[in-house]
Design a protein around this motif. Structure first.
Motif, short mmCIF file in Angstrom:
data_model
loop_
_atom_site.label_atom_id
_atom_site.label_comp_id
_atom_site.label_asym_id
_atom_site.label_seq_id
_atom_site.Cartn_x
_atom_site.Cartn_y
_atom_site.Cartn_z
N ARG A 16 -7.96 10.38 -0.39
CA ARG A 16 -7.69 9.39 -1.43
C ARG A 16 -6.24 8.95 -1.34
NH1 ARG A 16 -6.88 10.00 -7.63
NH2 ARG A 16 -7.21 7.86 -8.27
N ILE A 17 -6.00 7.66 -1.37
CA ILE A 17 -4.65 7.11 -1.43
C ILE A 17 -4.34 6.83 -2.89
CG2 ILE A 17 -3.21 5.13 -0.83
CD1 ILE A 17 -4.72 5.02 1.84
N VAL A 18 -3.24 7.38 -3.37
CA VAL A 18 -2.91 7.24 -4.79
C VAL A 18 -1.80 6.23 -5.06
CG1 VAL A 18 -3.74 9.53 -5.44
CG2 VAL A 18 -1.38 9.26 -4.71
N ARG A 19 -0.94 5.98 -4.07
CA ARG A 19 0.16 5.05 -4.30
C ARG A 19 0.53 4.35 -3.01
NH1 ARG A 19 5.18 4.69 -3.49
NH2 ARG A 19 6.85 4.09 -4.83
N VAL A 20 0.77 3.04 -3.12
CA VAL A 20 1.25 2.23 -2.00
C VAL A 20 2.47 1.46 -2.51
CG1 VAL A 20 0.72 0.33 -0.41
CG2 VAL A 20 -1.07 1.98 -1.04
N GLY A 21 3.55 1.55 -1.78
CA GLY A 21 4.76 0.81 -2.13
C GLY A 21 5.19 -0.07 -0.97
N TRP A 33 3.84 -9.51 -3.13
CA TRP A 33 2.70 -8.87 -2.47
C TRP A 33 1.71 -8.38 -3.50
CZ3 TRP A 33 1.64 -3.58 -2.97
CH2 TRP A 33 2.63 -2.81 -3.58
N THR A 34 0.46 -8.26 -3.07
CA THR A 34 -0.63 -7.77 -3.90
C THR A 34 -1.43 -6.76 -3.11
OG1 THR A 34 -0.81 -9.89 -5.04
CG2 THR A 34 -2.71 -8.43 -5.18
N LEU A 35 -1.74 -5.63 -3.73
CA LEU A 35 -2.58 -4.62 -3.11
C LEU A 35 -4.04 -5.00 -3.34
CD1 LEU A 35 -2.79 -1.84 -1.69
CD2 LEU A 35 -2.78 -0.82 -3.97
N VAL A 36 -4.78 -5.21 -2.26
CA VAL A 36 -6.18 -5.61 -2.35
C VAL A 36 -7.08 -4.39 -2.47
CG1 VAL A 36 -8.07 -6.84 -1.21
CG2 VAL A 36 -5.73 -7.73 -1.07
N ASP A 37 -6.85 -3.38 -1.59
CA ASP A 37 -7.60 -2.13 -1.69
C ASP A 37 -6.80 -1.00 -1.07
OD1 ASP A 37 -8.25 -1.65 1.13
OD2 ASP A 37 -9.76 -3.21 0.96
N LEU A 55 -0.56 -17.81 1.27
CA LEU A 55 -0.39 -16.61 2.07
C LEU A 55 0.65 -16.85 3.16
CD1 LEU A 55 -4.11 -15.53 2.46
CD2 LEU A 55 -2.32 -14.27 1.26
N VAL A 56 1.58 -15.90 3.33
CA VAL A 56 2.62 -15.99 4.35
C VAL A 56 2.83 -14.63 4.98
CG1 VAL A 56 3.85 -17.91 3.26
CG2 VAL A 56 4.47 -15.57 2.68
N ASP A 57 3.35 -14.63 6.20
CA ASP A 57 3.74 -13.39 6.87
C ASP A 57 5.23 -13.16 6.63
OD1 ASP A 57 1.29 -12.67 7.96
OD2 ASP A 57 1.59 -13.90 9.74
N PRO A 58 5.61 -12.08 5.96
CA PRO A 58 7.03 -11.80 5.80
C PRO A 58 7.62 -11.34 7.14
CG PRO A 58 5.74 -10.03 4.86
CD PRO A 58 4.77 -11.08 5.31
N ALA A 59 8.93 -11.55 7.30
CA ALA A 59 9.58 -11.18 8.56
C ALA A 59 9.56 -9.68 8.80
CB ALA A 59 11.02 -11.70 8.57
N LEU A 60 9.83 -8.90 7.76
CA LEU A 60 9.95 -7.46 7.91
C LEU A 60 9.61 -6.79 6.58
CD1 LEU A 60 10.96 -5.05 9.68
CD2 LEU A 60 13.22 -5.47 8.72
N ILE A 61 8.85 -5.68 6.64
CA ILE A 61 8.56 -4.92 5.43
C ILE A 61 8.79 -3.44 5.69
CG2 ILE A 61 6.84 -6.57 4.57
CD1 ILE A 61 4.68 -4.48 5.41
N ASP A 62 9.07 -2.71 4.62
CA ASP A 62 9.06 -1.25 4.61
C ASP A 62 7.94 -0.86 3.65
OD1 ASP A 62 11.28 -0.84 6.28
OD2 ASP A 62 12.65 -1.07 4.60
N TYR A 63 7.20 0.19 3.98
CA TYR A 63 6.13 0.60 3.08
C TYR A 63 5.97 2.11 3.07
CZ TYR A 63 3.07 1.10 7.16
OH TYR A 63 2.52 1.47 8.36
N THR A 64 5.42 2.61 1.98
CA THR A 64 5.07 4.02 1.86
C THR A 64 3.64 4.12 1.36
OG1 THR A 64 5.93 4.14 -0.40
CG2 THR A 64 7.43 4.79 1.36
N VAL A 65 2.96 5.12 1.87
CA VAL A 65 1.60 5.41 1.42
C VAL A 65 1.56 6.87 1.03
CG1 VAL A 65 -0.83 5.53 2.12
CG2 VAL A 65 0.62 3.67 2.97
N GLU A 66 1.11 7.15 -0.19
CA GLU A 66 1.01 8.52 -0.66
C GLU A 66 -0.44 8.84 -1.01
OE1 GLU A 66 3.66 9.15 -3.94
OE2 GLU A 66 5.34 8.25 -2.88
N GLY A 67 -0.87 10.02 -0.64
CA GLY A 67 -2.24 10.44 -0.94
C GLY A 67 -2.47 11.87 -0.55
N TYR A 68 -3.71 12.25 -0.57
CA TYR A 68 -4.06 13.62 -0.19
C TYR A 68 -5.33 13.62 0.62
CZ TYR A 68 -6.95 13.23 -4.39
OH TYR A 68 -7.84 12.82 -5.36
#
Length: 68
Positions: A16-21, A33-37, A55-68
């Protein structure tokens, strides 16, 4: 998937993924940005929009995914 509509790659297996940043870097204008799923098999799906709502493609992103 298409312009501004992506799956974030994940290296770990999750039950399960609990958080996306997401932090948008080097944007020339207002980009949101919007989280779809929170898909665990293919990674979370995210869409990026400009100020006009297109809808556009950003040049650069940083992201984190947290889950268990």
């Amino acid at each position: 998937i298409g312009v501004g509509d992506i799956r974030l790659p994940i290296a770990n297996s999750y039950v399960r993924i609990v958080r996306v940043g997401v932090v948008i870097q080097s944007a020339s204008g207002s980009v949101t940005w919007t989280l779809v799923d929170k898909g665990t098999a293919n990674g979370p799906r995210v869409q990026f929009y400009n100020a006009a709502g297109s809808l556009v493609d950003p040049a650069l992103i940083d992201y984190t995914v947290e889950g268990y």
